[in-house]
Design an enzyme around this catalytic site. Structure first.
Site, PDB file in Angstrom:
ATOM      1  N   ARG A 124      -6.331   2.724  18.262  1.00 44.81           N
ATOM      2  CA  ARG A 124      -5.869   4.010  18.803  1.00 44.81           C
ATOM      3  C   ARG A 124      -6.523   4.368  20.138  1.00 44.81           C
ATOM      4  O   ARG A 124      -5.913   5.015  20.973  1.00 44.81           O
ATOM      5  CB  ARG A 124      -6.152   5.134  17.790  1.00 44.81           C
ATOM      6  CG  ARG A 124      -5.175   5.151  16.639  1.00 44.81           C
ATOM      7  CD  ARG A 124      -5.457   6.297  15.678  1.00 44.81           C
ATOM      8  NE  ARG A 124      -4.633   6.138  14.479  1.00 44.81           N
ATOM      9  CZ  ARG A 124      -4.999   6.540  13.278  1.00 44.81           C
ATOM     10  NH1 ARG A 124      -6.159   7.145  13.101  1.00 44.81           N
ATOM     11  NH2 ARG A 124      -4.196   6.352  12.247  1.00 44.81           N
ATOM     12  N   CYS A 183      -3.081  11.005  10.021  1.00 38.72           N
ATOM     13  CA  CYS A 183      -2.086  11.859   9.348  1.00 38.72           C
ATOM     14  C   CYS A 183      -2.356  13.362   9.478  1.00 38.72           C
ATOM     15  O   CYS A 183      -1.425  14.155   9.413  1.00 38.72           O
ATOM     16  CB  CYS A 183      -1.973  11.459   7.891  1.00 38.72           C
ATOM     17  SG  CYS A 183      -3.561  11.266   7.072  1.00 38.72           S
ATOM     18  N   THR A 211       2.386  10.985   4.541  1.00 39.41           N
ATOM     19  CA  THR A 211       2.839   9.584   4.557  1.00 39.41           C
ATOM     20  C   THR A 211       4.171   9.420   5.294  1.00 39.41           C
ATOM     21  O   THR A 211       4.536   8.310   5.656  1.00 39.41           O
ATOM     22  CB  THR A 211       2.959   8.963   3.133  1.00 39.41           C
ATOM     23  OG1 THR A 211       3.910   9.714   2.395  1.00 39.41           O
ATOM     24  CG2 THR A 211       1.629   8.918   2.416  1.00 39.41           C
ATOM     25  N   ARG A 214     -10.495  17.190   0.833  1.00 35.74           N
ATOM     26  CA  ARG A 214      -9.486  16.526  -0.009  1.00 35.74           C
ATOM     27  C   ARG A 214      -9.168  17.457  -1.178  1.00 35.74           C
ATOM     28  O   ARG A 214     -10.078  17.924  -1.866  1.00 35.74           O
ATOM     29  CB  ARG A 214     -10.046  15.201  -0.535  1.00 35.74           C
ATOM     30  CG  ARG A 214      -9.062  14.381  -1.312  1.00 35.74           C
ATOM     31  CD  ARG A 214      -8.006  13.723  -0.454  1.00 35.74           C
ATOM     32  NE  ARG A 214      -8.534  12.666   0.400  1.00 35.74           N
ATOM     33  CZ  ARG A 214      -7.892  12.196   1.475  1.00 35.74           C
ATOM     34  NH1 ARG A 214      -6.708  12.658   1.827  1.00 35.74           N
ATOM     35  NH2 ARG A 214      -8.423  11.234   2.202  1.00 35.74           N
ATOM     36  N   GLN A 244      -6.277  18.270   2.525  1.00 38.04           N
ATOM     37  CA  GLN A 244      -5.504  17.031   2.648  1.00 38.04           C
ATOM     38  C   GLN A 244      -5.152  16.417   1.292  1.00 38.04           C
ATOM     39  O   GLN A 244      -5.963  16.369   0.373  1.00 38.04           O
ATOM     40  CB  GLN A 244      -6.289  16.031   3.504  1.00 38.04           C
ATOM     41  CG  GLN A 244      -6.503  16.550   4.910  1.00 38.04           C
ATOM     42  CD  GLN A 244      -7.178  15.582   5.851  1.00 38.04           C
ATOM     43  OE1 GLN A 244      -7.991  16.006   6.657  1.00 38.04           O
ATOM     44  NE2 GLN A 244      -6.860  14.314   5.789  1.00 38.04           N
ATOM     45  N   GLY A 275      -3.082  10.567   1.098  1.00 38.76           N
ATOM     46  CA  GLY A 275      -3.724  10.228   2.363  1.00 38.76           C
ATOM     47  C   GLY A 275      -4.890   9.268   2.177  1.00 38.76           C
ATOM     48  O   GLY A 275      -5.346   8.650   3.134  1.00 38.76           O
ATOM     49  N   GLY A 329       0.817  -1.221   0.000  1.00 39.39           N
ATOM     50  CA  GLY A 329       0.000   0.000   0.000  1.00 39.39           C
ATOM     51  C   GLY A 329       0.844   1.261   0.000  1.00 39.39           C
ATOM     52  O   GLY A 329       2.082   1.222  -0.040  1.00 39.39           O
ATOM     53  N   SER A 330       0.158   2.380   0.054  1.00 36.30           N
ATOM     54  CA  SER A 330       0.787   3.690   0.009  1.00 36.30           C
ATOM     55  C   SER A 330       1.726   3.878   1.221  1.00 36.30           C
ATOM     56  O   SER A 330       2.900   4.262   1.075  1.00 36.30           O
ATOM     57  CB  SER A 330      -0.355   4.704  -0.001  1.00 36.30           C
ATOM     58  OG  SER A 330       0.032   5.973   0.225  1.00 36.30           O
ATOM     59  N   HIS A 352      -0.346  17.570   4.038  1.00 36.25           N
ATOM     60  CA  HIS A 352      -1.630  18.109   4.500  1.00 36.25           C
ATOM     61  C   HIS A 352      -1.411  19.528   5.048  1.00 36.25           C
ATOM     62  O   HIS A 352      -0.596  19.737   5.957  1.00 36.25           O
ATOM     63  CB  HIS A 352      -2.196  17.242   5.631  1.00 36.25           C
ATOM     64  CG  HIS A 352      -2.651  15.875   5.199  1.00 36.25           C
ATOM     65  ND1 HIS A 352      -2.798  15.497   3.886  1.00 36.25           N
ATOM     66  CD2 HIS A 352      -3.029  14.794   5.937  1.00 36.25           C
ATOM     67  CE1 HIS A 352      -3.231  14.247   3.827  1.00 36.25           C
ATOM     68  NE2 HIS A 352      -3.367  13.791   5.057  1.00 36.25           N
ATOM     69  N   SER A 403      -1.910 -10.655  -2.879  1.00 38.73           N
ATOM     70  CA  SER A 403      -0.479 -10.441  -3.149  1.00 38.73           C
ATOM     71  C   SER A 403       0.395 -11.585  -2.638  1.00 38.73           C
ATOM     72  O   SER A 403       1.500 -11.799  -3.157  1.00 38.73           O
ATOM     73  CB  SER A 403      -0.021  -9.151  -2.468  1.00 38.73           C
ATOM     74  OG  SER A 403      -0.879  -8.094  -2.770  1.00 38.73           O
TER      75      SER A 403
HETATM   76  P1  NAP Z   1      -3.623   1.289   0.930  1.00 34.19           P
HETATM   77  O1  NAP Z   1      -2.725   1.972  -0.036  1.00 34.19           O
HETATM   78  O2  NAP Z   1      -5.019   1.005   0.526  1.00 34.19           O
HETATM   79  O3  NAP Z   1      -2.912  -0.104   1.392  1.00 34.19           O
HETATM   80  C1  NAP Z   1      -3.572  -1.067   2.159  1.00 34.19           C
HETATM   81  C2  NAP Z   1      -2.688  -2.284   2.393  1.00 34.19           C
HETATM   82  O4  NAP Z   1      -3.459  -3.238   3.159  1.00 34.19           O
HETATM   83  C3  NAP Z   1      -2.236  -3.009   1.120  1.00 34.19           C
HETATM   84  O5  NAP Z   1      -0.927  -3.474   1.290  1.00 34.19           O
HETATM   85  C4  NAP Z   1      -3.190  -4.200   1.041  1.00 34.19           C
HETATM   86  O6  NAP Z   1      -2.619  -5.344   0.392  1.00 34.19           O
HETATM   87  C5  NAP Z   1      -3.370  -4.528   2.510  1.00 34.19           C
HETATM   88  N1  NAP Z   1      -4.597  -5.298   2.723  1.00 34.19           N
HETATM   89  C6  NAP Z   1      -5.843  -5.029   2.277  1.00 34.19           C
HETATM   90  N2  NAP Z   1      -6.697  -6.023   2.642  1.00 34.19           N
HETATM   91  C7  NAP Z   1      -5.970  -6.937   3.337  1.00 34.19           C
HETATM   92  C8  NAP Z   1      -6.258  -8.179   3.959  1.00 34.19           C
HETATM   93  N3  NAP Z   1      -7.497  -8.706   3.953  1.00 34.19           N
HETATM   94  N4  NAP Z   1      -5.246  -8.855   4.577  1.00 34.19           N
HETATM   95  C9  NAP Z   1      -3.991  -8.346   4.594  1.00 34.19           C
HETATM   96  N5  NAP Z   1      -3.648  -7.174   3.993  1.00 34.19           N
HETATM   97  C10 NAP Z   1      -4.619  -6.473   3.378  1.00 34.19           C
HETATM   98  O7  NAP Z   1      -3.756   2.136   2.282  1.00 34.19           O
HETATM   99  P2  NAP Z   1      -2.700   3.197   2.926  1.00 34.19           P
HETATM  100  O8  NAP Z   1      -3.006   4.574   2.528  1.00 34.19           O
HETATM  101  O9  NAP Z   1      -1.320   2.677   2.756  1.00 34.19           O
HETATM  102  O10 NAP Z   1      -3.128   3.137   4.466  1.00 34.19           O
HETATM  103  C11 NAP Z   1      -2.812   2.039   5.281  1.00 34.19           C
HETATM  104  C12 NAP Z   1      -3.298   2.289   6.683  1.00 34.19           C
HETATM  105  O11 NAP Z   1      -2.607   3.413   7.227  1.00 34.19           O
HETATM  106  C13 NAP Z   1      -4.792   2.607   6.763  1.00 34.19           C
HETATM  107  O12 NAP Z   1      -5.315   2.040   7.922  1.00 34.19           O
HETATM  108  C14 NAP Z   1      -4.817   4.128   6.802  1.00 34.19           C
HETATM  109  O13 NAP Z   1      -5.980   4.625   7.425  1.00 34.19           O
HETATM  110  C15 NAP Z   1      -3.565   4.428   7.605  1.00 34.19           C
HETATM  111  N6  NAP Z   1      -2.935   5.721   7.345  1.00 34.19           N
HETATM  112  C16 NAP Z   1      -2.710   6.160   6.077  1.00 34.19           C
HETATM  113  C17 NAP Z   1      -2.077   7.401   5.877  1.00 34.19           C
HETATM  114  C18 NAP Z   1      -1.775   7.945   4.505  1.00 34.19           C
HETATM  115  O14 NAP Z   1      -1.316   9.097   4.426  1.00 34.19           O
HETATM  116  N7  NAP Z   1      -1.990   7.212   3.420  1.00 34.19           N
HETATM  117  C19 NAP Z   1      -1.677   8.137   6.977  1.00 34.19           C
HETATM  118  C20 NAP Z   1      -1.902   7.648   8.258  1.00 34.19           C
HETATM  119  C21 NAP Z   1      -2.526   6.449   8.420  1.00 34.19           C
HETATM  120  P3  NAP Z   1      -2.950  -5.753  -1.133  1.00 34.19           P
HETATM  121  O15 NAP Z   1      -2.165  -4.827  -2.010  1.00 34.19           O
HETATM  122  O16 NAP Z   1      -2.479  -7.152  -1.203  1.00 34.19           O
HETATM  123  O17 NAP Z   1      -4.427  -5.586  -1.310  1.00 34.19           O
END
Ligand code: NAP
Length: 352
Positions: free
Chosen positions: A113, A148, A327, A234, A175, A179, A17-18, A241, A44
């Site tokens: 949290r 974030c 991020t 957004r 934002q 995010g 993921g991101s 952000h 994956s």
């Molecule tokens: P994302 O890009 O959608 O990535 C999600 C990840 O979770 C992917 O690696 C995905 O794997 C995995 N996943 C999904 N379903 C799953 C399952 N059933 N079992 C195991 N792994 C699974 O999301 P993101 O933006 O990186 O955010 C990740 C977390 O951090 C979220 O909870 C978000 O709220 C939090 N967060 C994000 C930010 C930000 O700026 N982006 C900031 C703070 C907190 P696959 O590729 O295999 O589907």
């Protein structure tokens, strides 16, 4: 911290993921931690990481990581420290199962949290809350970092709360797209547009600062009493952000007093020289059109917040603008800093 006999192996959950990708970028040359495992969903799992991921960062994917086989997020991982960038829809259960089995989960997800025994940690703000870990019944532990957009706000508020006390806060966010994860918001929705809604975000911004700025007494956090109102939008920015903030203080303070508190703010993370700690957690930028996401999000490794435009407010006492990299400081970088603090303070004793 005892002298390390080599780097500590770690796993990345949600590695595709991101946030997972940012973990990989930030940990690829880390002096204390080394990525040995990557894990994601069953979509994956079993593939080489380079075939499973859609790498969206500008830095190249490290070859060693690209050749790792993606694992499932279960208790067969060998590394006892797991950084989690898991989708919130699945993070709760996966993270508790790992902690029960003796893993130390350093999470970005929202699920734990507000657990009473889980620190919602920003090393510069509430390092004492790490003590909560000792009250957890897990064989391992869970430590979380805030949302974030909360992190930039709280870093700006902390020195003011300490010195003058806060009575009320109003914040409006702009934002970045990253995010929303990957692929996030559809381009047809966001190009030429601003979306004045981010699900669940306003509640997080209105509640998380109260726990983070709360005081730890007898193994429990007593939340800060403070009125916060948040509106979250957004915008078509890639990373960073931006937030406009209005504050009402308990004690009188001049503009110079406030800027002095921000500029001199430092913490245990700087004192211990944690590898990812910014030299200064807060930069005050004098130019009236600063801070801007494109120009300032990477300040001090992307780990500092930049603040500008402090001025009097006709409704509250003062208003200003704060920027943080969502991020880095708001996700992967913040979580790594949490783990660095835990290592330095011997919270990983059982695995060294
Ligand atoms: P994302 O890009 O959608 O990535 C999600 C990840 O979770 C992917 O690696 C995905 O794997 C995995 N996943 C999904 N379903 C799953 C399952 N059933 N079992 C195991 N792994 C699974 O999301 P993101 O933006 O990186 O955010 C990740 C977390 O951090 C979220 O909870 C978000 O709220 C939090 N967060 C994000 C930010 C930000 O700026 N982006 C900031 C703070 C907190 P696959 O590729 O295999 O589907």
């Amino acid at each position: 911290m005892k002298k390390l006999k080599g780097k500590i192996p770690v796993a990345i959950l949600g590695a595709t993921g991101s946030v997972g990708q940012k973990f990989i970028e930030l940990l690829s040359n880390h002096p204390w931690f080394e990525i040995k495992e990557v894990a994601a969903s069953e979509r994956s799992a079993g593939k080489k990481y380079k075939d499973a991921v859609n790498w969206i960062l500008t830095s190249p994917l490290p070859e060693k990581i690209g050749n790792l086989t993606v694992k499932e997020c279960d208790t067969n991982l060998n590394s006892k420290i797991a950084f989690s960038g898991l989708d919130a829809g699945v993070a709760g259960e996966i993270e508790s199962n790992l902690a029960k089995a003796g893993y130390y989960v350093i999470s970005n997800s929202r699920n734990h949290r507000f657990d009473k025994d889980v620190p919602l940690l920003i090393p510069e703000v509430n390092p004492d809350h790490l003590e909560l870990v000792k009250t957890q019944s897990y064989k391992g532990a869970i430590v979380t970092n805030p949302n974030c957009s909360t992190i930039g706000l709280v870093l700006a508020l902390k020195p003011l709360q300490d010195k003058f006390g806060l009575e009320a806060v109003n914040v409006v966010t702009m934002q970045a797209l990253s995010g929303a994860g990957y692929p996030g918001v559809s381009s047809l929705d966001i190009v030429d547009n601003v979306i004045p809604f981010i699900g669940g975000e306003e509640k997080k911004m209105e509640t998380e600062p109260l726990k983070i700025l709360g005081s730890l007494k007898n193994g429990k956090v007593k939340n800060l009493i403070l009125k916060i109102s948040a509106q979250c939008n957004r915008v078509a920015v890639l990373d960073g952000h931006l937030e406009t903030v209005q504050i009402k203080l308990k004690k009188k303070a001049s503009i110079d007093n406030i800027i002095k508190e921000w500029k001199s703010f430092t913490s245990i993370a700087q004192k211990l020289k944690l590898p990812l700690a910014p030299l200064h957690p807060i930069y005050y930028l004098e130019q009236e059109k600063y801070p801007q996401p494109k120009l300032h999000r990477n300040l001090d490794k992307g780990m500092a917040v930049s603040i500008g435009r402090l001025r009097e407010c006709s409704l509250f006492d003062y208003k200003f603008v704060v920027l943080s990299h969502n991020t880095v400081r708001g996700a992967a970088g913040g979580a790594i800093l949490n783990a660095e603090l835990m290592l330095k303070l011997n919270y990983f004793n059982s695995i060294k």
